[in-house]
Design a protein around this motif. Structure first.
Motif, PDB file in Angstrom:
ATOM      1  N   SER A   1      -9.710   3.236  30.656  1.00 60.31           N
ATOM      2  CA  SER A   1      -9.811   3.096  29.201  1.00 60.31           C
ATOM      3  C   SER A   1     -10.913   3.996  28.655  1.00 60.31           C
ATOM      4  O   SER A   1     -11.826   4.410  29.378  1.00 60.31           O
ATOM      5  N   ARG A   2     -10.865   4.272  27.345  1.00 58.92           N
ATOM      6  CA  ARG A   2     -11.909   5.083  26.729  1.00 58.92           C
ATOM      7  C   ARG A   2     -13.274   4.413  26.839  1.00 58.92           C
ATOM      8  O   ARG A   2     -14.290   5.083  26.997  1.00 58.92           O
ATOM      9  N   SER A   3     -13.313   3.096  26.739  1.00 62.79           N
ATOM     10  CA  SER A   3     -14.602   2.412  26.848  1.00 62.79           C
ATOM     11  C   SER A   3     -15.185   2.567  28.256  1.00 62.79           C
ATOM     12  O   SER A   3     -16.395   2.748  28.422  1.00 62.79           O
ATOM     13  N   GLU A   4     -14.307   2.528  29.278  1.00 61.29           N
ATOM     14  CA  GLU A   4     -14.777   2.760  30.652  1.00 61.29           C
ATOM     15  C   GLU A   4     -15.236   4.194  30.831  1.00 61.29           C
ATOM     16  O   GLU A   4     -16.251   4.463  31.473  1.00 61.29           O
ATOM     17  N   LEU A   5     -14.462   5.136  30.253  1.00 63.16           N
ATOM     18  CA  LEU A   5     -14.865   6.539  30.340  1.00 63.16           C
ATOM     19  C   LEU A   5     -16.218   6.751  29.678  1.00 63.16           C
ATOM     20  O   LEU A   5     -17.038   7.531  30.162  1.00 63.16           O
ATOM     21  N   ALA A   6     -16.464   6.039  28.583  1.00 64.87           N
ATOM     22  CA  ALA A   6     -17.748   6.165  27.899  1.00 64.87           C
ATOM     23  C   ALA A   6     -18.889   5.661  28.790  1.00 64.87           C
ATOM     24  O   ALA A   6     -19.982   6.246  28.802  1.00 64.87           O
ATOM     25  N   MET A   7     -18.646   4.600  29.545  1.00 68.06           N
ATOM     26  CA  MET A   7     -19.673   4.099  30.457  1.00 68.06           C
ATOM     27  C   MET A   7     -19.945   5.114  31.573  1.00 68.06           C
ATOM     28  O   MET A   7     -21.103   5.348  31.941  1.00 68.06           O
ATOM     29  N   LEU A   8     -18.885   5.714  32.100  1.00 71.88           N
ATOM     30  CA  LEU A   8     -19.071   6.756  33.107  1.00 71.88           C
ATOM     31  C   LEU A   8     -19.800   7.950  32.508  1.00 71.88           C
ATOM     32  O   LEU A   8     -20.686   8.535  33.149  1.00 71.88           O
ATOM     33  N   ALA A   9     -19.443   8.302  31.278  1.00 68.54           N
ATOM     34  CA  ALA A   9     -20.096   9.427  30.604  1.00 68.54           C
ATOM     35  C   ALA A   9     -21.595   9.197  30.499  1.00 68.54           C
ATOM     36  O   ALA A   9     -22.403  10.113  30.714  1.00 68.54           O
ATOM     37  N   ALA A  10     -22.002   7.966  30.185  1.00 67.63           N
ATOM     38  CA  ALA A  10     -23.428   7.655  30.047  1.00 67.63           C
ATOM     39  C   ALA A  10     -24.166   7.802  31.373  1.00 67.63           C
ATOM     40  O   ALA A  10     -25.367   8.097  31.389  1.00 67.63           O
ATOM     41  N   GLU A  11     -23.456   7.591  32.497  1.00 66.04           N
ATOM     42  CA  GLU A  11     -24.087   7.812  33.809  1.00 66.04           C
ATOM     43  C   GLU A  11     -24.374   9.290  34.051  1.00 66.04           C
ATOM     44  O   GLU A  11     -25.311   9.640  34.768  1.00 66.04           O
ATOM     45  N   LEU A  12     -23.575  10.151  33.429  1.00 61.06           N
ATOM     46  CA  LEU A  12     -23.734  11.588  33.628  1.00 61.06           C
ATOM     47  C   LEU A  12     -24.840  12.170  32.755  1.00 61.06           C
ATOM     48  O   LEU A  12     -25.447  13.174  33.101  1.00 61.06           O
ATOM     49  N   GLY A  13     -25.097  11.548  31.609  1.00 61.65           N
ATOM     50  CA  GLY A  13     -26.126  12.054  30.715  1.00 61.65           C
ATOM     51  C   GLY A  13     -26.049  11.376  29.365  1.00 61.65           C
ATOM     52  O   GLY A  13     -24.972  10.944  28.933  1.00 61.65           O
ATOM     53  N   SER A  14     -27.181  11.307  28.687  1.00 57.09           N
ATOM     54  CA  SER A  14     -27.238  10.580  27.416  1.00 57.09           C
ATOM     55  C   SER A  14     -26.371  11.206  26.333  1.00 57.09           C
ATOM     56  O   SER A  14     -25.911  10.510  25.425  1.00 57.09           O
ATOM     57  N   ASP A  15     -26.146  12.530  26.405  1.00 53.08           N
ATOM     58  CA  ASP A  15     -25.348  13.211  25.381  1.00 53.08           C
ATOM     59  C   ASP A  15     -23.854  13.203  25.677  1.00 53.08           C
ATOM     60  O   ASP A  15     -23.061  13.615  24.833  1.00 53.08           O
ATOM     61  N   VAL A  16     -23.450  12.767  26.869  1.00 53.28           N
ATOM     62  CA  VAL A  16     -22.041  12.912  27.264  1.00 53.28           C
ATOM     63  C   VAL A  16     -21.098  11.954  26.531  1.00 53.28           C
ATOM     64  O   VAL A  16     -19.968  12.342  26.198  1.00 53.28           O
TER      65      VAL A  16
END
Length: 318
Positions: A136-151
């Protein structure tokens, strides 16, 4: 005689994600975890990174190629955010990390406009579609935050308020279109150095950042009023960036001389963003920078722009 049949191309997905400008960036004192709390207002601009994810043979692993402006400055190994995004999604979903990634640059490199973060966001969406992992997009957003604050922001796009380290996003209402010019320098600025300079300037003290301090800016966005928006632009890191790169003061001065409604260092720099009255005015500001020789390249873009989305699935994925 049997006709020759060409092999079908491997399935691929192309995703486009935007760069950003920080309309406001408020920074609090460094915390015990080493991070500074932020209150920022992101706006996505129509300068895009395209990431194409292509199926490869099992066991091939991740590979990466890049083209477009400043492509030679982009790492092609596992330090690249797009590569890291593919690896992280594979670990999260349990699928093999087998994919060929190709990035087409459209956001300045090391300019404080989150081009690398856009690559990571686009890679997450592209690999999710290619591998059919159904995240889901919400899960992708959580993964994105692991990669960097701007992701997380390039996933969402448009305009948003960011809190925490900038990764906690709330959509912001805007009306109309805004026209930006960007003065880009060939030599980047180290974000950790800019924050360190900020700590020296402030003595490591100051109020906690509060999005409520940007009420005038938010009103300008809701009204679609570029004059009011230009007057409300804010960046706590600007003075720190200027201490490290004094030349940027001249870039700001030239923008003001060209009639910019507002001008500021974008994020941690060294890019300078200037808001124009219209598309034509933004082009005129950029031309003035070029004529005065104060930047290595100039870019223009409208805003807000959409977040990461599939723009060209491969034939097997249609």
């Amino acid at each position: 005689m049997r006709p020759h049949l060409a092999a079908a191309p491997p399935p691929s997905v192309r995703v486009r994600a935007p760069g950003k400008v920080n309309l406001s960036l408020r920074v609090g004192p460094v915390q015990e975890d080493g991070f500074h709390p932020l209150a920022t207002i992101f706006q996505a601009v129509a300068l895009f990174e395209d990431v194409t994810a292509t199926q490869v043979a099992p066991g091939a692993g991740v590979s990466l190629t890049v083209d477009g402006p400043q492509a030679g400055l982009v790492p092609l190994d596992a330090t690249n955010l797009a590569w890291r995004a593919a690896d992280l999604l594979a670990q999260h979903t349990g699928v093999p990390a087998d994919v060929a990634l190709h990035v087409t640059k459209g956001v300045p490199v090391a300019g404080g406009m989150a081009g690398g973060s856009a690559d990571a966001a686009a890679a997450l969406v592209a690999c999710d579609a290619l591998w059919d992992t159904g995240v889901s997009r919400s899960e992708l957003a959580m993964l994105a935050a692991e990669l960097g604050s701007d992701v997380p922001f390039p996933l969402m796009g448009h305009t948003a308020v960011g809190t925490g380290r900038g990764q906690l996003l709330t959509p912001a209402m805007t009306r109309g279109e805004f026209h930006w010019a960007f003065a880009v320098q060939a030599e980047g600025l180290s974000t950790p150095r800019v924050f360190a300079a900020y700590d020296e300037l402030t003595g490591g003290t100051g109020p906690a950042p509060d999005p409520a301090m940007d009420s005038a800016l938010m009103s300008a966005l809701r009204a679609g009023d570029p004059i009011a928006l230009g007057a409300a632009l804010h960046n706590d890191l600007q003075e720190a960036a200027l201490t490290l790169r004094p030349h940027l003061a001249e870039v700001l001065d030239v923008a003001q001389e060209a009639g910019a409604l507002g001008a500021m260092v974008s994020g941690s720099g060294p890019t300078v963003a200037a808001l124009g009255r219209s598309r034509r005015h933004a082009l005129a500001i950029a031309a003035t920078w070029t004529a005065r020789g104060v930047s290595d390249s100039v870019w223009c873009a409208t805003a807000p722009a959409h977040g990461a989305r599939v723009v060209a699935p491969g034939p097997a994925l249609r």
